[in-house]
Design an enzyme around this catalytic site. Structure first.
Site, PDB file in Angstrom:
ATOM      1  N   HIS A 187       0.840  -1.198   0.000  1.00 18.88           N
ATOM      2  CA  HIS A 187       0.000   0.000   0.000  1.00 18.88           C
ATOM      3  C   HIS A 187       0.872   1.243   0.000  1.00 18.88           C
ATOM      4  CE1 HIS A 187      -3.444   2.574   0.727  1.00 18.88           C
ATOM      5  NE2 HIS A 187      -2.760   3.156   1.694  1.00 18.88           N
ATOM      6  N   SER A 188       0.603   2.167  -0.927  1.00 21.12           N
ATOM      7  CA  SER A 188       1.299   3.443  -1.023  1.00 21.12           C
ATOM      8  C   SER A 188       2.811   3.196  -1.180  1.00 21.12           C
ATOM      9  CB  SER A 188       0.958   4.324   0.187  1.00 21.12           C
ATOM     10  OG  SER A 188       1.305   5.669  -0.041  1.00 21.12           O
ATOM     11  N   MET A 189       3.647   3.639  -0.254  1.00 22.23           N
ATOM     12  CA  MET A 189       5.069   3.349  -0.384  1.00 22.23           C
ATOM     13  C   MET A 189       5.300   1.851  -0.571  1.00 22.23           C
ATOM     14  SD  MET A 189       8.280   4.010   2.246  1.00 22.23           S
ATOM     15  CE  MET A 189       7.854   2.654   3.349  1.00 22.23           C
TER      16      MET A 189
END
Length: 251
Positions: free
Chosen positions: A94-96
């Protein structure tokens, strides 16, 4: 086969039994393995959830954080393959964690052990992501940016003592993302599922769909109501979709 290797990268003990798949989960900036603490209890033991703990946070707080996505991926390959054992595995980020899982997929492919599936969430595909310098913002602007993502309880960032501890971790993680460059190279050959929220201020649905350009495997884009942290309110629905894509639907 149950892995016997204990590693600081994977703070959660292996589940009993012989899972059909190990799901390595990579967290967002400023977070840690605890971001996935509820996932295993929502799944049966056919899938073992393996949260990844990056250095510089939670149980690895005394270690320096790594400010390079590429270096993190290089460091993760051997311990991940040891933990995977001879069981098939997949990656969720998720995200990074999305860009890290993508880079890690390239390194695992080079090691002749690509994941069975790659799932990325709430992050623009790195080959079209505009350059950013978020980690260099003054403290007030930087904190306001973190708050705008709605993934951190504001009270935490309003506490001076906690902020003093957490801000360097956030900056190191954002530096890793800001400085990552997507090299021109062969596309991965891995099935890919892309997750996102329909109101994410930083990642449009159109951008998410362009992840398909980075793999020659089958792809799908799954959009849920919500912003950058849509999965906080949609977790069970997200897991229903993810496990179906992994071929081991929730019972």
């Amino acid at each position: 086969m149950q892995p016997s290797i204990v590693s600081p990268w994977f703070p959660v003990a292996a589940v009993n039994g012989n899972p059909e798949l190990r799901l390595f989960c990579l967290h967002h900036a400023g977070a840690g393995a605890s971001a996935y603490r509820d996932w295993q209890k929502l799944l049966d033991t056919r899938i073992e959830v393996v949260p990844v703990q990056l250095p510089g946070r939670e149980g690895r707080f005394i270690e320096p954080a790594e400010r390079s996505i590429r270096r993190l991926a290089e460091r993760l390959v051997d311990p991940l393959l040891e933990r995977a054992g001879d069981t098939p595995f997949a990656l969720f980020g998720h995200s990074m964690g999305a860009v890290l899982s993508y880079e890690l997929s390239h390194h695992l492919t080079q090691a002749q052990r690509p994941p069975a599936h790659l799932a990325v969430s709430a992050y623009a595909p790195p080959h079209i992501r505009a350059p950013t310098h978020i980690h260099t913002l003054p403290d007030e602007e930087f904190v306001n940016h973190i708050i705008s993502l709605e993934g951190t309880v504001p009270a935490v960032l309003e506490n001076p003592q906690l902020l003093e501890l957490l801000l360097p971790v956030f900056r190191d993680d954002f530096a890793a993302c800001d400085t990552y460059q997507c090299d021109e190279r062969a596309r991965i050959r891995i099935p890919l599922t892309v997750f996102g929220g329909d109101r994410d201020p930083g990642v449009s649905v159109e951008m998410l769909e362009r992840w398909a350009e980075l793999t020659s495997g089958p792809t799908s884009t799954e959009i849920f109501p919500g912003g950058h942290f849509y999965l906080m309110d949609q977790l069970e629905t997200v897991l229903d979709t993810l496990t179906r894509k992994l071929g081991i639907p929730r019972m």
